[in-house]
Design a protein around this motif. Structure first.
Motif, mmCIF file in Angstrom:
data_model
loop_
_atom_site.group_PDB
_atom_site.id
_atom_site.type_symbol
_atom_site.label_atom_id
_atom_site.label_comp_id
_atom_site.label_asym_id
_atom_site.label_seq_id
_atom_site.Cartn_x
_atom_site.Cartn_y
_atom_site.Cartn_z
ATOM 1 N N THR A 144 0.840 -1.340 -0.114
ATOM 2 C CA THR A 144 -0.025 0.273 -0.120
ATOM 3 C C THR A 144 0.910 1.191 -0.095
ATOM 4 O O THR A 144 0.431 2.275 -0.779
ATOM 5 C CB THR A 144 -0.919 -0.027 1.065
ATOM 6 N N GLU A 187 -9.707 -2.315 0.669
ATOM 7 C CA GLU A 187 -9.423 -3.010 1.951
ATOM 8 C C GLU A 187 -9.475 -1.663 3.047
ATOM 9 O O GLU A 187 -9.395 -1.859 4.236
ATOM 10 C CB GLU A 187 -7.970 -3.538 2.032
ATOM 11 N N THR A 199 -7.639 1.087 2.775
ATOM 12 C CA THR A 199 -6.457 1.459 3.532
ATOM 13 C C THR A 199 -5.981 2.805 2.806
ATOM 14 O O THR A 199 -4.652 3.070 3.083
ATOM 15 C CB THR A 199 -5.364 0.390 3.494
ATOM 16 N N ASP A 253 -5.584 -1.979 -5.146
ATOM 17 C CA ASP A 253 -5.112 -2.179 -3.707
ATOM 18 C C ASP A 253 -6.257 -2.854 -2.896
ATOM 19 O O ASP A 253 -7.184 -1.934 -2.199
ATOM 20 C CB ASP A 253 -4.497 -1.305 -3.251
HETATM 21 MG MG MG Z 1 -2.012 -2.820 2.098
#
Ligand code: MG
Ligand code: ADP
Length: 321
Positions: free
Chosen positions: A112, A150, A152, A210
């Motif tokens: 990330t 996710e 994030t 991602d």
């Molecule tokens: Mg990640």
């Protein structure tokens, strides 16, 4: 945005309407459909489906190209720095456009962070390597799309990385379209909709997913679902590859790794998605933690680059050597 489907041979207003109802709203969707898929629509024979698909492919410029054409398309390839010279070097100069690059690794390995840094670097002309002939186009308000499955994505982190480079954090944020995908259908739809952003005039030059596999992994559990999962994942990768090719974008996908309890040879961990992702990603990088803020990136399975390792660091400034 919808195309005028009646431009296709044998497609009148009624058939056009049926196609649209079935989700075939533009030429690209039809060009990438199979004959079997189109014949499921009432009134479309196999022969008609084949003609429609072929015409759509022509309209989308898909199909065979001469070697010279491929070479001239490849001349437009440009590279985006990761922020680490070591990592750029094993990639052959940076993240390459017209390709999908996969970063796989365990939780916390830096996937990330690399994705965030790429969004920032896109706004930094010194971090873009392009021939003069196309540099102006790349640098003309380039924008990134960040499909976040996710939750994030952190704007604060973007600002922190931007300021470390002397860039205005808010300006960088303004040039990122973030889409939170809660399931694989949303994720796939967002990827398909990138084309709409481009048609609206946004100069999308970076697309990030991602993570590529987390939604698929939680939704398609068990052996019985594997084929369906791989098929959808394959379609998703095809969408991303098309974006990379047609619009000369850099595409980054991140991937979790799973333990291989049965591993007799080779690595004891493996990227999710198997050969589907493996074949669809041109550059595959495995990330692992090293001491402190250090990370090791390993390039493998590249069609034209040797397997190689590079060390980089993740600090408050971002990704660097
Ligand atoms: Mg990640
Ligand atoms: P993943 O591979 O799971 O996506 P991340 O890219 O989120 O992993 O990496 C998380 C790691 O990045 C953290 O463990 C930390 O080491 C580092 N990191 C994240 N944010 C910062 C920051 N602001 N300053 C320094 N290091 C950071």
């Amino acid at each position: 945005i919808m195309d005028d489907l009646t431009q296709l041979p044998g497609v009148g207003p009624t058939t056009a309407e049926k196609l649209k109802e079935a989700g075939y709203t533009d030429f690209m969707k039809i060009a990438t459909a199979s004959i079997g898929e189109l014949t499921e629509i009432d009134g479309i024979s196999e022969k008609a489906a084949a003609r429609i698909i072929e015409a759509a492919r022509e309209l989308c410029n898909l199909g065979f190209k001469s070697g010279t054409e491929v070479l001239s398309q490849r001349k437009n390839i440009w590279k985006l720095s990761t922020g680490s010279k070591n990592l750029d070097e094993i990639l052959g100069g940076g993240l390459e456009s017209q390709s999908v690059t996969e970063f796989a690794g365990m939780f916390g390995s830096g996937k990330t962070q690399i994705a965030h840094q790429a969004c920032v670097n896109l706004q930094c002309p010194e971090r873009i390597v392009a021939d003069d002939a196309i540099k102006d186009e790349i640098l003309n308000e380039p924008k990134a799309v960040y499909i976040d499955t996710e939750g994030t994505f952190r704007p604060e982190r973007i600002v922190q990385m931007a300021e470390a480079l002397g860039l205005d954090g808010n300006e960088v944020l303004n040039n990122i379209f973030v889409a939170r995908a809660y399931n694989s259908d949303m994720q796939m739809l967002y990827a398909e909709n990138v084309e709409n952003l481009i048609r609206e005039g946004h100069n999308i030059k970076l697309v990030i997913v991602d993570s590529l596999t987390s939604t698929f992994r939680t939704e398609y559990i068990g052996r019985g679902k594997l084929a369906e999962r791989q098929q959808k994942l394959g379609r998703h990768m095809a969408t991303l590859n098309k974006l990379a090719d047609i619009y000369n974008c850099v595409v980054i996908v991140t991937n979790q790794v799973a333990a291989r309890p049965d591993a007799l040879f080779g690595p004891s961990e493996q990227a999710i998605g198997g050969h589907i992702v493996g074949h669809a990603a041109t550059f595959r990088i495995f990330l692992r933690k090293a001491k402190g803020d250090k990370r090791v990136a390993k390039l493998y399975d590249s069609p034209h680059l040797p397997d190689a390792e590079a060390m980089f660091r993740i600090t408050e400034k971002g990704i660097h050597d």
